[in-house]
Design a protein around this motif. Structure first.
Motif, PDB file in Angstrom:
ATOM      1  N   LEU A 105       0.174  -1.526  -0.255  1.00 51.88           N
ATOM      2  CA  LEU A 105      -0.006   0.000   0.172  1.00 51.88           C
ATOM      3  C   LEU A 105       0.955   1.339   0.551  1.00 51.88           C
ATOM      4  CD1 LEU A 105      -2.458   1.356   0.349  1.00 51.88           C
ATOM      5  CD2 LEU A 105      -2.270   0.731   2.453  1.00 51.88           C
ATOM      6  N   ALA A 106       1.029   2.077  -0.915  1.00 51.15           N
ATOM      7  CA  ALA A 106       1.605   3.168  -1.362  1.00 51.15           C
ATOM      8  C   ALA A 106       0.892   3.266  -2.970  1.00 51.15           C
ATOM      9  CB  ALA A 106       2.968   2.594  -1.458  1.00 51.15           C
ATOM     10  N   ASP A 107       2.087   5.279  -2.722  1.00 52.66           N
ATOM     11  CA  ASP A 107       1.588   5.900  -3.506  1.00 52.66           C
ATOM     12  C   ASP A 107       2.724   5.971  -4.456  1.00 52.66           C
ATOM     13  OD1 ASP A 107       0.989   8.357  -4.937  1.00 52.66           O
ATOM     14  OD2 ASP A 107       0.553   9.751  -3.664  1.00 52.66           O
ATOM     15  N   GLY A 108       2.182   5.642  -5.458  1.00 60.20           N
ATOM     16  CA  GLY A 108       2.910   4.875  -6.459  1.00 60.20           C
ATOM     17  C   GLY A 108       3.838   6.761  -6.806  1.00 60.20           C
TER      18      GLY A 108
ATOM     19  N   GLU B 122      -1.214  13.354  -9.352  1.00 58.83           N
ATOM     20  CA  GLU B 122      -2.841  13.152 -10.221  1.00 58.83           C
ATOM     21  C   GLU B 122      -2.458  14.547 -10.798  1.00 58.83           C
ATOM     22  OE1 GLU B 122      -7.724  13.656  -9.187  1.00 58.83           O
ATOM     23  OE2 GLU B 122      -6.056  12.250  -7.678  1.00 58.83           O
ATOM     24  N   ASN B 123      -2.375  14.453 -11.940  1.00 58.17           N
ATOM     25  CA  ASN B 123      -3.585  15.852 -13.241  1.00 58.17           C
ATOM     26  C   ASN B 123      -4.099  15.140 -14.105  1.00 58.17           C
ATOM     27  OD1 ASN B 123      -2.727  17.433 -14.812  1.00 58.17           O
ATOM     28  ND2 ASN B 123      -0.541  18.508 -13.440  1.00 58.17           N
ATOM     29  N   ARG B 124      -5.035  15.624 -13.486  1.00 59.00           N
ATOM     30  CA  ARG B 124      -5.927  14.719 -14.641  1.00 59.00           C
ATOM     31  C   ARG B 124      -6.622  16.217 -15.395  1.00 59.00           C
ATOM     32  NH1 ARG B 124     -11.011  11.025 -12.017  1.00 59.00           N
ATOM     33  NH2 ARG B 124      -9.420  10.703 -10.033  1.00 59.00           N
ATOM     34  N   MET B 125      -6.994  16.070 -17.185  1.00 60.33           N
ATOM     35  CA  MET B 125      -7.121  16.866 -17.738  1.00 60.33           C
ATOM     36  C   MET B 125      -8.180  17.906 -17.273  1.00 60.33           C
ATOM     37  SD  MET B 125      -6.895  15.030 -21.322  1.00 60.33           S
ATOM     38  CE  MET B 125      -6.883  16.531 -22.699  1.00 60.33           C
TER      39      MET B 125
ATOM     40  N   PRO C 295      -6.411   7.539 -14.639  1.00 62.47           N
ATOM     41  CA  PRO C 295      -5.362   8.001 -13.890  1.00 62.47           C
ATOM     42  C   PRO C 295      -5.011   8.224 -12.869  1.00 62.47           C
ATOM     43  CG  PRO C 295      -7.690   9.632 -13.737  1.00 62.47           C
ATOM     44  CD  PRO C 295      -8.041   8.041 -14.157  1.00 62.47           C
ATOM     45  N   MET C 296      -3.684   8.357 -12.498  1.00 64.50           N
ATOM     46  CA  MET C 296      -3.164   7.943 -11.409  1.00 64.50           C
ATOM     47  C   MET C 296      -4.173   8.924 -10.355  1.00 64.50           C
ATOM     48  SD  MET C 296       0.974   8.449 -11.435  1.00 64.50           S
ATOM     49  CE  MET C 296       2.474   7.826  -9.538  1.00 64.50           C
ATOM     50  N   GLN C 297      -3.502   8.394  -9.057  1.00 64.98           N
ATOM     51  CA  GLN C 297      -4.379   9.066  -7.743  1.00 64.98           C
ATOM     52  C   GLN C 297      -2.892   9.684  -6.863  1.00 64.98           C
ATOM     53  OE1 GLN C 297      -7.589   7.088  -6.458  1.00 64.98           O
ATOM     54  NE2 GLN C 297      -6.850   5.407  -7.676  1.00 64.98           N
TER      55      GLN C 297
ATOM     56  N   ARG D 210      12.687  -3.702 -14.062  1.00 62.15           N
ATOM     57  CA  ARG D 210      11.275  -3.591 -14.940  1.00 62.15           C
ATOM     58  C   ARG D 210      10.890  -2.793 -13.256  1.00 62.15           C
ATOM     59  NH1 ARG D 210      14.824  -4.372 -17.668  1.00 62.15           N
ATOM     60  NH2 ARG D 210      14.424  -5.699 -19.994  1.00 62.15           N
ATOM     61  N   ILE D 211       9.848  -1.509 -14.566  1.00 63.13           N
ATOM     62  CA  ILE D 211       9.331  -1.149 -13.474  1.00 63.13           C
ATOM     63  C   ILE D 211       7.306  -0.996 -14.987  1.00 63.13           C
ATOM     64  CG2 ILE D 211       7.882   1.283 -12.258  1.00 63.13           C
ATOM     65  CD1 ILE D 211      10.173   1.624 -11.665  1.00 63.13           C
ATOM     66  N   VAL D 212       6.590  -1.163 -14.567  1.00 61.48           N
ATOM     67  CA  VAL D 212       5.767  -1.636 -15.184  1.00 61.48           C
ATOM     68  C   VAL D 212       4.469  -0.778 -14.277  1.00 61.48           C
ATOM     69  CG1 VAL D 212       4.044  -2.585 -16.574  1.00 61.48           C
ATOM     70  CG2 VAL D 212       6.275  -3.630 -15.612  1.00 61.48           C
ATOM     71  N   VAL D 213       3.595   0.281 -15.270  1.00 62.12           N
ATOM     72  CA  VAL D 213       2.908   1.355 -14.343  1.00 62.12           C
ATOM     73  C   VAL D 213       1.797   1.170 -15.479  1.00 62.12           C
ATOM     74  CG1 VAL D 213       2.458   3.841 -14.177  1.00 62.12           C
ATOM     75  CG2 VAL D 213       4.906   3.156 -14.081  1.00 62.12           C
ATOM     76  N   THR D 214       0.631   0.780 -14.183  1.00 60.90           N
ATOM     77  CA  THR D 214      -0.999   0.511 -15.035  1.00 60.90           C
ATOM     78  C   THR D 214      -2.053   1.277 -14.594  1.00 60.90           C
ATOM     79  OG1 THR D 214      -1.471  -1.249 -13.449  1.00 60.90           O
ATOM     80  CG2 THR D 214      -0.404  -1.780 -15.006  1.00 60.90           C
ATOM     81  N   VAL D 215      -1.404   2.448 -14.258  1.00 65.68           N
ATOM     82  CA  VAL D 215      -2.103   3.458 -13.795  1.00 65.68           C
ATOM     83  C   VAL D 215      -2.015   4.391 -15.316  1.00 65.68           C
ATOM     84  CG1 VAL D 215      -2.810   3.184 -11.928  1.00 65.68           C
ATOM     85  CG2 VAL D 215      -0.982   4.530 -12.543  1.00 65.68           C
ATOM     86  N   GLY D 216      -3.037   5.576 -15.715  1.00 63.79           N
ATOM     87  CA  GLY D 216      -2.425   7.245 -16.112  1.00 63.79           C
ATOM     88  C   GLY D 216      -1.241   7.901 -15.521  1.00 63.79           C
ATOM     89  N   ALA D 217      -0.052   7.947 -16.239  1.00 63.51           N
ATOM     90  CA  ALA D 217       0.763   8.781 -15.951  1.00 63.51           C
ATOM     91  C   ALA D 217       0.423  10.211 -16.331  1.00 63.51           C
ATOM     92  CB  ALA D 217       1.857   7.776 -15.494  1.00 63.51           C
ATOM     93  N   TRP D 218       0.636  11.119 -15.439  1.00 59.00           N
ATOM     94  CA  TRP D 218       0.734  12.772 -16.524  1.00 59.00           C
ATOM     95  C   TRP D 218       2.950  13.407 -16.502  1.00 59.00           C
ATOM     96  CZ3 TRP D 218       2.956  17.459 -14.211  1.00 59.00           C
ATOM     97  CH2 TRP D 218       3.084  18.701 -15.431  1.00 59.00           C
ATOM     98  N   ASP D 219       3.302  12.351 -15.643  1.00 58.94           N
ATOM     99  CA  ASP D 219       4.250  12.899 -15.202  1.00 58.94           C
ATOM    100  C   ASP D 219       5.180  11.924 -15.016  1.00 58.94           C
ATOM    101  OD1 ASP D 219       7.373  14.203 -15.870  1.00 58.94           O
ATOM    102  OD2 ASP D 219       6.591  15.654 -13.839  1.00 58.94           O
ATOM    103  N   VAL D 220       6.885  11.426 -15.268  1.00 61.64           N
ATOM    104  CA  VAL D 220       8.036  10.167 -14.202  1.00 61.64           C
ATOM    105  C   VAL D 220       8.458  11.064 -13.091  1.00 61.64           C
ATOM    106  CG1 VAL D 220       9.466   8.540 -15.429  1.00 61.64           C
ATOM    107  CG2 VAL D 220       8.365   9.966 -16.707  1.00 61.64           C
ATOM    108  N   PRO D 221       7.849  10.889 -11.760  1.00 65.90           N
ATOM    109  CA  PRO D 221       8.688  11.495 -10.520  1.00 65.90           C
ATOM    110  C   PRO D 221      10.273  10.884 -10.531  1.00 65.90           C
ATOM    111  CG  PRO D 221       6.332   9.617 -10.319  1.00 65.90           C
ATOM    112  CD  PRO D 221       7.118   9.797 -11.813  1.00 65.90           C
ATOM    113  N   PRO D 222      10.640  11.153  -9.776  1.00 69.59           N
ATOM    114  CA  PRO D 222      11.874  10.901  -9.788  1.00 69.59           C
ATOM    115  C   PRO D 222      11.837   9.958  -9.174  1.00 69.59           C
ATOM    116  CG  PRO D 222      12.188  13.446  -9.965  1.00 69.59           C
ATOM    117  CD  PRO D 222      10.735  12.864  -9.309  1.00 69.59           C
TER     118      PRO D 222
END
Length: 416
Positions: free
Chosen positions: A156-159, A235-238, A229-231, A171-183
């Motif tokens: 349980l963590a904020d992605g 999170e950054n929704r259109m 979308p990512m939470q 490998r990192i596989v992201v299965t939510v929509g991301a607006w950015d790539v965090p450091p």
């Protein structure tokens, strides 16, 4: 948040022969779609029981190539978690090229994809799957245990922050929509490692295969996709600019990356007579045009997406409707959007055109049409190169092309 649908316990195990039949039909369909390309991915699709991870769905749905199971909605009825369709899961597994012994982080849990990854890494590998929602991690943990994949670590963590305690990852596989790539994702990725992420760029989402090269990421591949979308922190929704609001006929422009426009002027423009410009550029009925949209988003400063309900097309308010939006150029008091018309009776070939509205509709439509022709003449067979550099990287160190500034990165899209 809305309650998670209650997990159902099947009254009896489904007939093995029926499961096998549906699974083989699914795999055959995924081959036809080009989502399955290697024996490794095909093999894990045979091993993992999809119906165990979709107990709420009929067996036929669980093994359908294009069926995504929504597992949670928010209080407004918006999907916020789902188990992706088999086509999308297979596509991203092929992109990731996961090897035996790899350490893999999945951001966005459902259970099923983590099980596939666990089969790919084998007994010597490690799989961590993380989600911000305790309902979702609880569901994933229960279903993974039910299917025999207790070795998957469910966190349980904020992605946005990754999961540093199990890093580094191959490998990192992201299965939510991301607006950015965090450091954190880059920092937790081993040198030479790979990230597969549904990254939104100027309103367009592509599943991008990034390889780490020092402090930045370089694309090797990308595919059209759509995700919830990512939470959390990331999170950054259109934003939406409403142009027509009658129920069932809503027309909006989707705004991304800080884009600004005058919605009042464009609302007036929509109800003015339209201008038509036809390009002479044709496309086959089953030929994808997502690379054209990526070119337009790269080439045009005022690129946006027109979204409309089917009723708006029925009423003739707009000519094109798409769930992800139609490529549009909006400049001042006028806008123009891409459309097509059939050029043969069999409707197997279509010509790209542009419909414009507003006082300067002709000029805006011609500009959009010009870039469609440029794509056809210069980039139709090309693939863009996408890079993500740390925020603050000087312009002179970035490749030529469209620069999209985000919170953590400067994303570049360039063409040969």
């Amino acid at each position: 948040m809305s309650d998670l649908p209650r997990l159902t316990e099947p009254a009896a195990h489904p007939p093995a022969v029926e499961v096998e039949r549906l699974r083989e039909e699914m795999i055959e369909k995924l081959r036809e779609l080009g989502a399955v390309r290697t024996a490794e991915v095909e093999g894990v699709l045979r091993k993992v029981p999809r119906h165990v991870f979709a107990p709420e769905a009929p067996l036929e749905k669980a093994y359908a190539a294009e069926y995504a199971l929504v597992t949670k909605k928010d209080e407004d009825g918006v999907d916020i978690s789902s188990v992706s369709a088999a086509r999308v899961q297979a596509m991203m597994l092929e992109q990731a090229r996961i090897r035996p012994g790899d350490r893999v982080l999945e951001i966005g849990s459902g259970g099923q994809n983590a099980a596939y990854i666990a089969e790919l890494v084998g007994a010597d590998g490690q799989v961590t799957t993380a989600d911000i929602d305790p309902d979702i991690t609880g569901r994933a943990e229960r279903l993974l245990a039910r299917a025999g994949y207790e070795r998957v670590k469910v966190v349980l963590a904020d992605g946005e922050g990754g999961v540093p305690e199990h890093a580094p990852y191959d490998r990192i596989v992201v299965t939510v929509g991301a607006w950015d790539v965090p450091p954190a994702w880059v920092e937790q990725l081993a040198e030479g490692g790979r990230i597969v992420v549904p990254l939104r760029m100027r309103g367009l989402t592509r599943s991008v295969t990034f390889d780490r090269v020092g402090d930045h990421l370089v694309s090797r591949d990308y595919e059209l996709c759509g995700f919830v979308p990512m939470q959390g922190v990331g999170e950054n929704r259109m934003r939406l600019a409403l142009l027509h609001e009658a129920a069932g006929e809503e027309v909006t422009l989707k705004l991304d990356d800080g884009q600004q426009l005058d919605a009042h002027l464009l609302r007036k423009a929509l109800h003015q007579p339209r201008t038509e410009v036809w390009t002479g550029v044709t496309i086959g009925g089953y030929e994808p045009n997502d690379n054209l949209d990526l070119w337009l988003a790269t080439a045009l400063d005022d690129f946006t997406l027109l979204s409309a309900k089917p009723g708006a097309r029925t009423r003739g308010i707009v000519a094109s409707v798409s769930p992800i939006g139609v490529a549009t150029l909006a400049v001042g008091d006028s806008f123009a959007y891409r459309t097509v018309r059939p050029v043969d009776e069999e409707r197997t070939l279509f010509e790209f055109g542009v419909y414009g509205h507003g006082p300067h509709a002709k000029d805006v439509a011609e500009r959009l049409a010009e870039e469609i022709r440029t794509w056809d003449q210069e980039h139709r067979s090309d693939r863009a190169r996408i890079e993500a550099h740390p925020a603050g990287t000087p312009d002179e160190l970035l490749p030529a092309g469209r620069v999209i500034d985000k919170r953590h990165t400067r994303v570049t899209v360039s063409w040969p």
